[in-house]
Scaffold this active site. Structure first.
Site, PDB file in Angstrom:
ATOM      1  N   ASP A 130       0.852  -1.191   0.000  1.00  0.00           N
ATOM      2  CA  ASP A 130       0.000   0.000   0.000  1.00  0.00           C
ATOM      3  C   ASP A 130       0.887   1.239   0.000  1.00  0.00           C
ATOM      4  O   ASP A 130       1.975   1.228  -0.587  1.00  0.00           O
ATOM      5  CB  ASP A 130      -0.934  -0.036   1.215  1.00  0.00           C
ATOM      6  CG  ASP A 130      -2.300   0.564   0.903  1.00  0.00           C
ATOM      7  OD1 ASP A 130      -2.351   1.784   0.668  1.00  0.00           O
ATOM      8  OD2 ASP A 130      -3.299  -0.170   0.906  1.00  0.00           O
ATOM      9  N   HIS A 209      -3.914   5.956   3.107  1.00  0.00           N
ATOM     10  CA  HIS A 209      -4.565   4.711   2.688  1.00  0.00           C
ATOM     11  C   HIS A 209      -3.899   3.480   3.303  1.00  0.00           C
ATOM     12  O   HIS A 209      -4.576   2.571   3.804  1.00  0.00           O
ATOM     13  CB  HIS A 209      -4.528   4.643   1.157  1.00  0.00           C
ATOM     14  CG  HIS A 209      -5.393   3.598   0.542  1.00  0.00           C
ATOM     15  ND1 HIS A 209      -5.002   2.285   0.435  1.00  0.00           N
ATOM     16  CD2 HIS A 209      -6.626   3.659  -0.029  1.00  0.00           C
ATOM     17  CE1 HIS A 209      -5.956   1.590  -0.177  1.00  0.00           C
ATOM     18  NE2 HIS A 209      -6.958   2.402  -0.469  1.00  0.00           N
ATOM     19  N   SER A 542     -11.040  -1.386  -1.190  1.00  0.00           N
ATOM     20  CA  SER A 542      -9.763  -1.286  -0.464  1.00  0.00           C
ATOM     21  C   SER A 542      -9.936  -1.571   1.011  1.00  0.00           C
ATOM     22  O   SER A 542      -9.024  -2.067   1.672  1.00  0.00           O
ATOM     23  CB  SER A 542      -9.184   0.128  -0.593  1.00  0.00           C
ATOM     24  OG  SER A 542      -8.435   0.283  -1.744  1.00  0.00           O
TER      25      SER A 542
END
Length: 766
Positions: A130, A209, A542
């Site tokens: 990520d 994220h 996600s």
């Protein structure tokens, strides 16, 4: 021979394409490693001597993939391709991220099941691919964790604002991969390189994220957690005791490059991870063949070594055939809602109230009415979408502005309204988003509403030009029914590459998920957002993917001998089909009953997955047989599997891959009676002496028979096979709106229900 012709054709197409453009690019080169001359001590020496200069090589791959990535001109690439040791070459591509209460919503409860044991999951290492991590967050504390598992071979790479002290017994390792991204920045500046004013050249997360997905999978208990007062309570990941290994492959505002992702797979497998979580996929809506897809190739290398790989399905729903990450060795995860929401109401001056959602946490409007305006009535598309510099301040100043969703980030539209002097925003879905809503931490008072509500508000304004409105923010509400509902954005089947394999595999919580956040940016991620928050609320597949990654960590801890396929099977065959109102799960976008094209096998239910009774297992040989079945030749298969293979003379059938779901494809236009027979093998992982009987729920207008109808397991009989025959009468078969009909078969022993969805469809013959 046909496979050889295909290989030569693809080679010719590739050479033609690269000769047409002489700009230097990054290429990923697949090499037959067994061809290395003995005079070279390493593959690196061979590559630099025979194929390219040392300065142009970015990564050397030697674990999940054999070969290298390098910056080459098209002439150089064409020259390399002529070498007999080169199996394949493809251009580096940029991919995109598929961007509390959810663990309980999976069926996990404190002091029960997988959380009842004090150290469950602590022996399992989850690798997260990520944007990195913000290691100081409470979610990553190593308090009371035991020593790092001795088999761990990874490292803690130092870099900008990241030292070895940032790793601990929780974050056992951290690496970053930027060479593909940095090389791309030199090709006409298409990405812009690592901008160190907004990024960290280290595993530290400048985007948020990665911190969010890592803590969703394996965050520790964090008390008094919330996002500016929303979703307050205890935040925790699915596997709070599992260890984290961080692989930063994505960069702020720049995406994630295949060459870096492949290098991360190589490193993670060598480092000793047990689970890989990758919430990344192609952004163009078209899935590449497996031999041109580094996520599929890297994942095969991991799965073939016993590492479970969880991937996000993508956010291009509710469009059909939008699901990505399709390789059958990947576990592909869609998104559902949870039973928590953040309601807000738009109240018009005539008293009508329209329900929406919002995470706005600033000064409320306190019931004050403001004039309404819809810039879209001018006919200018950019104004209706509230794009940058599209709004006339004289038109919107002091008003609540209706903005259409699409083309720019939802939160960015609110900032445009604010800059133009607007006091609030109503964000209206279009037809494509339907009634699917997600909360956003807006910088101005704002409320998202569904397509129907948006149309009604616009219609009222059109007939009442002096209309006014206010927005009422109602905070956090739990116990929402129905839930789960398949999120409107969650990518849908059928599988666009091989419809014989149902994708997505299952869904997990992916809407309004609270998890840890970076200190580098505010909750919206906008440059103008100066707020700092320890936690943030995000939506996307996600967010669903790391739920399954954490679940896999707990199952791996409980059943260390289970293969990745067995773990996936346990999740799929025990998945839930009903919501918390005990009704069939709904599709958020249509409000109709959802189907396996929407949710795969169903919604993850971890308590049941712990003890599935039977599993559908798969070996590397099974996957090779599948690749032979879809007519990949030996050289093409070797690109994926690393080792040379020979396909059998009698071609296998792709639908006979021992998958926990069945997809029966019949030729369209057929008006007669047609049958297909499928073979499946189940392994008993429950009580030794068990008797299972079949329960059939045939799709409408379809006949399904199973032989045998009873499976008897004993100490000496742990694996048994069965045949499923599916028969249709083309003249009377009526497919639903998705082009299919759905049913299931279940094996039942009085305690377990081992369920497999059945999809029957008609397709045009090739």
């Amino acid at each position: 021979m046909a496979s050889l012709h295909l290989h030569l054709f693809l080679l010719l197409v590739f050479v033609t394409q690269i000769l047409a453009d002489q700009t230097a690019k990054t290429y990923i080169i697949r090499v037959d490693s067994s061809s290395k001359p003995s005079v070279f001590p390493t593959h690196y020496h061979w590559y630099t001597a025979e194929f390219t200069e040392p300065t142009t090589i970015l990564h050397v791959y030697d674990t999940v993939f054999h070969g290298f990535s390098a910056v080459l001109t098209p002439f150089q690439a064409a020259s390399v391709l002529k070498h007999p040791s080169i199996l394949a070459a493809f251009e580096d591509r940029r991919r995109q991220l598929h961007t509390t209460r959810s663990p309980q919503f999976l069926g996990l409860r404190n002091q029960r099941g997988l959380w009842s044991e004090s150290d469950y999951g602590s022996d399992v290492i989850v690798g997260v691919f990520d944007t990195g991590i913000w290691p100081e967050r409470r979610s990553f504390s190593d308090l009371n964790l035991g020593p790092v598992p001795k088999r761990w071979r990874g490292t803690c790479e130092i870099g900008v604002r990241f030292s070895r002290k940032n790793c601990n017994r929780k974050i056992v390792g951290a690496r970053y991969f930027s060479k593909g991204h940095e090389a791309a920045s030199g090709f006409g500046g298409i990405v812009g390189g690592i901008n160190e004013t907004i990024e960290f050249k280290s595993p530290r997360d400048a985007d948020g994220h990665g911190t969010h997905t890592a803590s969703t999978a394996a965050g520790r208990y964090a008390f008094r957690a919330s996002m500016e007062g929303y979703a307050s309570g205890i935040a925790k990941g699915v596997a709070p005791k599992a260890r984290l290994a961080i692989y930063k492959v994505c960069w702020k505002n720049a995406g994630c490059f295949d060459s870096d992702i492949l290098a991360a797979f190589d490193a993670a497998v060598n480092d000793g991870v047990d689970v890989i979580s990758i919430s990344i996929g192609g952004g163009e809506g078209v899935s590449s063949p497996y031999y041109l897809d580094p996520i599929a190739i890297g994942a095969y290398g991991a799965v073939s070594r016993g590492i479970f790989v969880s991937s996000s399905a993508g956010n291009d729903g509710p469009n059909g055939m939008s699901v990505t990450n399709l390789a059958p060795w990947l576990t592909t995860v869609g998104a559902g809602t949870i039973d928590r929401n953040f309601p807000a109401d738009v109240i018009l001056n005539n008293g009508r109230k329209f329900s929406g959602v919002s995470l706005y946490a600033g000064e409320p409007l306190n019931g004050k009415m403001y004039p309404l305006v819809y810039p879209g009535k001018s006919g200018v598309l950019s104004a209706s979408l509230c794009m940058e510099n599209s709004l006339d301040p004289n038109l919107v100043r002091g008003k609540i502005v209706i903005c259409d969703r699409g083309s720019s980030p939802r939160v960015a539209k609110g900032l445009v309204v604010k800059k133009a002097g607007g006091v609030g925003m109503i964000l209206a879905n279009g037809v494509s988003n339907g009634e699917g809503l997600v909360g956003d931490a807006h910088l101005i008072p704002a409320c998202a509403v569904g397509s129907d509500e948006g149309d009604q508000i616009k219609s009222y304004l059109a007939s009442n030009p002096s209309a006014s409105a206010t927005i009422n923010f109602r905070g956090t509400v739990v116990g929402i029914k129905p839930a789960p509902v398949v999120a409107s954005f969650s990518a849908r089947g059928p599988n666009g590459l091989n419809p014989e394999i149902l994708k997505p595999d299952l869904i997990a919580p992916g809407v309004n998920i609270l998890a840890a956040w970076t200190e580098a940016v505010g909750p919206t991620g906008l440059d103008a957002d100066t707020r700092k928050t320890e936690f943030n609320i995000l939506s996307g597949t996600s967010m669903a993917c790391p739920h399954v990654s954490g679940a896999a960590a707990l199952l791996k801890s409980a059943h260390p001998d289970w293969s990745p396929a067995a773990i996936r099977s346990a999740m799929m065959t025990t998945a839930s089909l009903t919501d918390n109102s005990f009704n069939p799960m709904l599709d958020e976008s249509s409000k109709k009953h959802a189907t396996p094209y929407d949710f795969g096998a169903g919604h993850l239910n971890l308590d049941l997955a712990m003890d599935p009774g039977l599993v559908y297992d798969l070996t590397n040989n099974d996957y090779v047989s599948f690749l032979c079945a879809i007519e990949y030749g030996p050289k093409t298969i070797q690109v994926i599997t690393r080792s040379a293979v020979n396909c059998p003379m009698r071609k296998p059938l792709p639908e006979n891959l021992n998958y926990p779901s069945i997809a029966a494809l019949f030729p369209s236009g057929s008006t007669g009676v047609s049958s297909k027979t499928f073979f499946r093998m189940v392994t008993n992982v429950g009580e030794t002496n068990a008797v299972y009987r079949v329960k059939i729920e045939p799709p409408k207008g379809v006949n399904v028979s199973v032989k045998p109808v009873k499976l008897v397991f004993s100490e000496t009989v742990r694996r048994l096979g069965y045949y499923v025959t599916i028969t249709i009468d083309g003249k009377h078969l009526v497919l639903d709106d998705s082009g299919a009909v759905f049913g299931s078969i279940s094996w039942v022993d009085g305690k377990h229900v081992v369920r497999s969805p059945i999809v029957v469809t008609q397709i045009d013959p090739l």
